[in-house]
Enzyme design. Structure first.
Site, PDB file in Angstrom:
ATOM      1  N   LYS A 163       0.812  -1.223   0.000  1.00  0.00           N
ATOM      2  CA  LYS A 163       0.000   0.000   0.000  1.00  0.00           C
ATOM      3  C   LYS A 163       0.848   1.277   0.000  1.00  0.00           C
ATOM      4  O   LYS A 163       0.421   2.301  -0.525  1.00  0.00           O
ATOM      5  CB  LYS A 163      -0.975  -0.007   1.177  1.00  0.00           C
ATOM      6  CG  LYS A 163      -2.076  -1.065   1.017  1.00  0.00           C
ATOM      7  CD  LYS A 163      -3.060  -1.038   2.157  1.00  0.00           C
ATOM      8  CE  LYS A 163      -3.954  -2.266   2.115  1.00  0.00           C
ATOM      9  NZ  LYS A 163      -4.955  -2.262   3.193  1.00  0.00           N
ATOM     10  N   GLY A 190       0.127   1.989   9.988  1.00  0.00           N
ATOM     11  CA  GLY A 190      -0.461   2.446   8.737  1.00  0.00           C
ATOM     12  C   GLY A 190      -1.954   2.176   8.655  1.00  0.00           C
ATOM     13  O   GLY A 190      -2.710   2.978   8.092  1.00  0.00           O
TER      14      GLY A 190
HETATM   15  P1  ATR Z   1      -0.110  -1.858   9.649  1.00  0.00           P
HETATM   16  O1  ATR Z   1       0.102  -1.270   8.311  1.00  0.00           O
HETATM   17  O2  ATR Z   1      -0.776  -3.200   9.667  1.00  0.00           O
HETATM   18  O3  ATR Z   1      -0.736  -0.897  10.598  1.00  0.00           O
HETATM   19  P2  ATR Z   1       2.341  -1.337  10.965  1.00  0.00           P
HETATM   20  O4  ATR Z   1       2.352   0.056  10.438  1.00  0.00           O
HETATM   21  O5  ATR Z   1       3.605  -2.127  10.989  1.00  0.00           O
HETATM   22  O6  ATR Z   1       1.345  -2.217  10.143  1.00  0.00           O
HETATM   23  O7  ATR Z   1       1.700  -1.284  12.423  1.00  0.00           O
HETATM   24  C1  ATR Z   1       1.451  -2.423  13.195  1.00  0.00           C
HETATM   25  C2  ATR Z   1       0.734  -2.012  14.469  1.00  0.00           C
HETATM   26  O8  ATR Z   1       0.430  -3.168  15.246  1.00  0.00           O
HETATM   27  C3  ATR Z   1       1.562  -1.119  15.360  1.00  0.00           C
HETATM   28  O9  ATR Z   1       0.697  -0.232  16.031  1.00  0.00           O
HETATM   29  C4  ATR Z   1       2.201  -2.106  16.322  1.00  0.00           C
HETATM   30  O10 ATR Z   1       2.610  -1.558  17.554  1.00  0.00           O
HETATM   31  P3  ATR Z   1       4.041  -0.795  17.658  1.00  0.00           P
HETATM   32  O11 ATR Z   1       3.843   0.541  17.006  1.00  0.00           O
HETATM   33  O12 ATR Z   1       4.294  -0.697  19.092  1.00  0.00           O
HETATM   34  O13 ATR Z   1       5.022  -1.664  16.933  1.00  0.00           O
HETATM   35  C5  ATR Z   1       1.033  -3.052  16.536  1.00  0.00           C
HETATM   36  N1  ATR Z   1       1.395  -4.400  17.009  1.00  0.00           N
HETATM   37  C6  ATR Z   1       1.955  -5.399  16.309  1.00  0.00           C
HETATM   38  N2  ATR Z   1       2.106  -6.506  17.077  1.00  0.00           N
HETATM   39  C7  ATR Z   1       1.601  -6.186  18.296  1.00  0.00           C
HETATM   40  C8  ATR Z   1       1.451  -6.909  19.521  1.00  0.00           C
HETATM   41  N3  ATR Z   1       1.851  -8.180  19.649  1.00  0.00           N
HETATM   42  N4  ATR Z   1       0.891  -6.267  20.571  1.00  0.00           N
HETATM   43  C9  ATR Z   1       0.482  -4.973  20.452  1.00  0.00           C
HETATM   44  N5  ATR Z   1       0.602  -4.245  19.324  1.00  0.00           N
HETATM   45  C10 ATR Z   1       1.151  -4.842  18.256  1.00  0.00           C
END
Ligand code: ATR
Length: 268
Positions: free
Chosen positions: A66, A130
């Site tokens: 994206k 994102g």
């Molecule tokens: P996306 O495009 O799917 O939003 P991203 O920009 O990589 O992907 O964001 C992933 C989100 O999921 C983030 O908010 C991440 O938290 P961090 O900013 O602290 O990394 C969150 N996330 C991923 N795994 C997680 C987990 N096990 N527990 C809580 N939050 C999680």
């Protein structure tokens, strides 16, 4: 007119988009071909350009492209600009128009399919990546009481809340600060479900709230948590998938298909 569409992703094998768009085509009477294209992780743009050279009218873009699609487009809708990401591209001569229908898809699923009024509601979003950035504009347009963003990394939640503060009441804090608030709707926009994990928040917050996971295809730990914490309604993101597809289809053809009917076919 014959429309040539596709969805780009990696992986892409299990995408439901061809099925959904084929049903839209049948409903509306348009002749549509809709392919699944597996683009190489490091070269979305060559794949996309090749499809355009073959006479494409538009395409959808899913994980992980994206942001690449945002770079690839040369014009943007307000949704795409605000989201900083593109999930739909429309080709018009030399124009590669980037749109993002994820936020509208979520709002339409909540309001049309689940019958949830968002005006004056307190919304809690888990995650500040994102995906969250992509849904904030559409949610705030519904004039909720406030949108609270809770994230594992606190600074990202605070930044997003600030970035969108002009569009409505927002605040950002760490997941560890989520307390038993009077929250109406909790949206899981973290990628934790992909890893089979539940974002680490305080017990009890789901009481009477509507819990919505943007993921679909399987019961997630967040949905299990919502069940044991007495939420009033639980939904996965299948309806959002169908609704974002419907908005893409309308962006391309000018005709709005019946998303609710396709959703009920998929749920059967
Ligand atoms: P996306 O495009 O799917 O939003 P991203 O920009 O990589 O992907 O964001 C992933 C989100 O999921 C983030 O908010 C991440 O938290 P961090 O900013 O602290 O990394 C969150 N996330 C991923 N795994 C997680 C987990 N096990 N527990 C809580 N939050 C999680």
């Amino acid at each position: 007119m014959m429309y040539k569409f596709a969805v780009f992703g990696n992986p892409i094998k299990h995408s439901l988009s061809p099925n959904i768009h084929t049903q839209f085509a049948q409903q509306t009477g348009f002749e549509v071909s809709y392919d699944k294209i597996l683009a190489p992780i490091d070269d979305f743009s060559s794949s996309a350009q090749e499809f355009i050279n073959q006479g494409a009218n538009g395409f959808n873009i899913t994980v992980p492209f994206k942001l690449d699609a945002f770079k690839f487009a040369n014009e943007f809708t307000l949704n795409a600009k605000t989201a900083g990401a593109v999930n739909t591209i429309k080709i018009e001569q030399d124009k590669i128009i980037g749109e993002n229908t994820d936020g509208i898809g979520l709002v339409n699923d909540l309001t049309h399919n689940l019958g949830i009024e968002l005006k004056d509601k307190v919304i809690l979003i888990l995650g500040a990546g994102g995906t969250t950035q992509g849904i904030l504009l559409s949610l705030l347009k519904q004039q909720p009481n406030r949108v609270m963003i809770a994230n594992r990394t606190t600074a990202k939640a605070i930044k997003l809340a600030k970035d969108f503060a002009e569009l409505g009441k927002t605040c950002g804090f760490g997941l560890d600060k989520v307390k038993h608030n009077s929250v109406d709707i909790i949206i899981n926009a973290t990628s934790a479900s992909l890893d089979g994990k539940m974002p680490d928040i305080a017990y009890g917050v789901a009481n009477d709230a509507i819990c919505y996971d943007l993921m679909y295809g399987k019961q997630t730990p967040f949905m299990d948590w919502a069940t044991t914490n007495h939420s009033s309604m639980i939904s996965d993101g299948l309806g959002m998938l169908v609704e974002q597809a419907a908005t893409s289809f309308e962006f391309w053809t000018g005709v709005k298909p019946n998303a609710k009917q396709v959703l009920s076919n998929l749920r059967r």
